[in-house]
Design a protein around this motif. Structure first.
Motif, PDB file in Angstrom:
ATOM      1  N   UNK A  21       0.824  -1.205   0.111  1.00  0.00           N
ATOM      2  CA  UNK A  21      -0.189  -0.023  -0.167  1.00  0.00           C
ATOM      3  C   UNK A  21       0.851   1.159  -0.131  1.00  0.00           C
ATOM      4  N   UNK A  22       0.206   2.388  -0.628  1.00  0.00           N
ATOM      5  CA  UNK A  22       1.198   3.526  -0.482  1.00  0.00           C
ATOM      6  C   UNK A  22       1.040   4.279   0.927  1.00  0.00           C
ATOM      7  N   UNK A  23       2.012   3.936   1.819  1.00  0.00           N
ATOM      8  CA  UNK A  23       1.922   4.126   3.071  1.00  0.00           C
ATOM      9  C   UNK A  23       3.114   4.296   3.529  1.00  0.00           C
ATOM     10  N   UNK A  24       3.218   5.552   4.158  1.00  0.00           N
ATOM     11  CA  UNK A  24       4.811   6.134   4.745  1.00  0.00           C
ATOM     12  C   UNK A  24       4.972   5.320   6.016  1.00  0.00           C
ATOM     13  N   UNK A  28       8.547   3.184   6.206  1.00  0.00           N
ATOM     14  CA  UNK A  28       9.472   3.562   7.267  1.00  0.00           C
ATOM     15  C   UNK A  28       9.812   1.986   7.769  1.00  0.00           C
ATOM     16  N   UNK A  29       8.807   1.310   7.979  1.00  0.00           N
ATOM     17  CA  UNK A  29       9.162   0.154   8.601  1.00  0.00           C
ATOM     18  C   UNK A  29      10.155  -0.827   7.804  1.00  0.00           C
ATOM     19  N   UNK A  30      10.043  -0.636   6.402  1.00  0.00           N
ATOM     20  CA  UNK A  30      10.865  -1.682   5.443  1.00  0.00           C
ATOM     21  C   UNK A  30      12.324  -0.800   5.628  1.00  0.00           C
ATOM     22  N   UNK A  31      12.355   0.465   5.751  1.00  0.00           N
ATOM     23  CA  UNK A  31      13.778   0.947   5.702  1.00  0.00           C
ATOM     24  C   UNK A  31      14.385   0.681   6.770  1.00  0.00           C
ATOM     25  N   UNK A  32      13.777   0.784   7.963  1.00  0.00           N
ATOM     26  CA  UNK A  32      14.452   0.644   9.295  1.00  0.00           C
ATOM     27  C   UNK A  32      14.814  -0.883   9.319  1.00  0.00           C
ATOM     28  N   UNK A  33      14.416  -1.758   8.781  1.00  0.00           N
ATOM     29  CA  UNK A  33      14.816  -3.020   8.891  1.00  0.00           C
ATOM     30  C   UNK A  33      15.606  -3.208   7.675  1.00  0.00           C
ATOM     31  N   UNK A  34      16.138  -2.719   6.782  1.00  0.00           N
ATOM     32  CA  UNK A  34      17.373  -2.704   5.973  1.00  0.00           C
ATOM     33  C   UNK A  34      16.981  -2.828   4.581  1.00  0.00           C
ATOM     34  N   UNK A  35      15.677  -2.335   4.032  1.00  0.00           N
ATOM     35  CA  UNK A  35      15.390  -2.383   2.615  1.00  0.00           C
ATOM     36  C   UNK A  35      16.362  -1.118   2.115  1.00  0.00           C
ATOM     37  N   UNK A  36      16.916  -1.516   0.800  1.00  0.00           N
ATOM     38  CA  UNK A  36      17.772  -0.632   0.143  1.00  0.00           C
ATOM     39  C   UNK A  36      17.101   0.354  -0.673  1.00  0.00           C
ATOM     40  N   UNK A  37      15.746   0.035  -1.149  1.00  0.00           N
ATOM     41  CA  UNK A  37      15.115   0.397  -2.222  1.00  0.00           C
ATOM     42  C   UNK A  37      13.836   0.376  -1.906  1.00  0.00           C
ATOM     43  N   UNK A  38      12.562   1.202  -2.464  1.00  0.00           N
ATOM     44  CA  UNK A  38      11.411   0.948  -2.351  1.00  0.00           C
ATOM     45  C   UNK A  38      10.668   1.152  -3.859  1.00  0.00           C
ATOM     46  N   UNK A  39       9.603   0.465  -4.054  1.00  0.00           N
ATOM     47  CA  UNK A  39       8.767   0.665  -5.004  1.00  0.00           C
ATOM     48  C   UNK A  39       7.008   0.795  -4.564  1.00  0.00           C
ATOM     49  N   UNK A  40       6.689   1.820  -5.190  1.00  0.00           N
ATOM     50  CA  UNK A  40       5.182   2.165  -5.052  1.00  0.00           C
ATOM     51  C   UNK A  40       4.295   1.960  -6.414  1.00  0.00           C
ATOM     52  N   UNK A  41       2.986   2.187  -6.428  1.00  0.00           N
ATOM     53  CA  UNK A  41       1.944   2.025  -7.475  1.00  0.00           C
ATOM     54  C   UNK A  41       1.063   3.189  -7.617  1.00  0.00           C
ATOM     55  N   UNK A  50      -4.133  -7.163  -3.713  1.00  0.00           N
ATOM     56  CA  UNK A  50      -5.606  -7.126  -3.838  1.00  0.00           C
ATOM     57  C   UNK A  50      -5.930  -5.582  -3.763  1.00  0.00           C
ATOM     58  N   UNK A  51      -4.890  -4.847  -3.852  1.00  0.00           N
ATOM     59  CA  UNK A  51      -5.364  -3.312  -3.959  1.00  0.00           C
ATOM     60  C   UNK A  51      -5.490  -2.784  -5.137  1.00  0.00           C
ATOM     61  N   UNK A  52      -6.442  -1.722  -5.408  1.00  0.00           N
ATOM     62  CA  UNK A  52      -6.214  -0.888  -6.594  1.00  0.00           C
ATOM     63  C   UNK A  52      -5.966   0.564  -6.371  1.00  0.00           C
ATOM     64  N   UNK A  53      -4.789   0.705  -7.089  1.00  0.00           N
ATOM     65  CA  UNK A  53      -4.076   2.021  -6.824  1.00  0.00           C
ATOM     66  C   UNK A  53      -4.686   3.125  -7.622  1.00  0.00           C
ATOM     67  N   UNK A  54      -4.848   4.318  -7.072  1.00  0.00           N
ATOM     68  CA  UNK A  54      -5.392   5.366  -8.133  1.00  0.00           C
ATOM     69  C   UNK A  54      -4.696   6.289  -8.481  1.00  0.00           C
ATOM     70  N   UNK A  55      -4.738   7.808  -8.945  1.00  0.00           N
ATOM     71  CA  UNK A  55      -4.005   8.470  -9.767  1.00  0.00           C
ATOM     72  C   UNK A  55      -2.818   9.058  -8.913  1.00  0.00           C
ATOM     73  N   UNK A  56      -1.931   9.656  -9.706  1.00  0.00           N
ATOM     74  CA  UNK A  56      -0.971  10.158  -9.007  1.00  0.00           C
ATOM     75  C   UNK A  56      -1.418  11.339  -7.881  1.00  0.00           C
TER      76      UNK A  56
END
Length: 230
Positions: A21-24, A28-41, A50-56
């Protein structure tokens, strides 16, 4: 900021989290546990979450907040079809701090082959002609995403048959290969995937779940496995 291309060059194996989900808070949780990068939709229905992502416009403030959290690669799936990829929205992505886009080849309109300010990545699926992969570098692509597991097999364990297919993609592509977690990947899979030549593991909803707790646990476990392999 360290874009995707720099990250792939600097690390033997990069850890990217595709947010369910597009959720800060999840970011933050992913980054704090060591993710190098992120992808959103945006502009897409996402099978695994199961999510439907809307417009920018719906997510602009959230994307700004996510970008403020780190300086590593930040990518976006901008559309679920060529008709849904809007030039006006694509032009706003680089100023928002995005580094790369990720989209299926058969969803990628020709205007996105021109300069957008973003590293270009595309995905192949189980129906793609892998013989065409070697042509991608001519068009300035940074990486290819091997999304080749059929939808009705999502969430099942990784097998040697998968590994052979991924190796075939690596051998044909000539550019770095990103692997989304369409299978129910586990940390023990990191070694074989790294040895197969995968340059980035992209953890999505099937592995990280949909909550901050499950996100933290999965990312931490994969971070530890990647660090051991690297």
């Amino acid at each position: 900021m360290a874009g995707l291309q720099n990250s792939l060059q600097a690390r033997k194996l990069t850890l990217v989290v595709s947010l369910p989900a597009n959720d800060a808070k999840l970011a933050r949780a992913a980054l704090e546990e060591g993710a190098d990068g992120l992808k959103v939709h945006m502009n897409v229905g996402h099978r695994a979450s199961g999510n439907r992502f809307g417009s920018l416009d719906e997510y602009e403030n959230t994307f700004r907040e996510i970008r403020s959290l780190f300086e590593g690669p930040l990518g976006i799936v901008p559309a679920g079809g060529a008709e849904e990829a809007k030039p006006e929205e694509i032009g706003r992505l680089s100023p928002l701090g995005f580094d790369f886009y990720s989209i299926y080849a058969h969803h990628l309109p020709s205007f996105m082959l021109h300069e957008t300010g973003l590293d270009r990545t595309f995905a192949v699926n189980e129906f793609s002609d892998l013989a065409l992969l070697s042509s991608a570098s001519r068009y300035g692509f940074t990486a290819v995403e091997a999304s080749i597991v059929p939808g009705d097999e999502y969430g099942t364990p990784l097998t040697f048959a998968d590994v052979l297919k991924y190796r075939s993609v690596v051998e044909r592509a000539g550019i770095p290969v990103l692997l989304p977690s369409q299978r129910k990947l586990v940390p023990d899979d990191v070694r074989v995937l790294g040895d197969t030549g995968i340059k980035a593991i992209m953890l999505g909803a099937i592995v990280v779940g949909k909550t901050e707790e499950t996100m933290r646990r999965a990312v931490a476990d994969f971070r530890a496995a990647i660090d051991r392999w690297n």
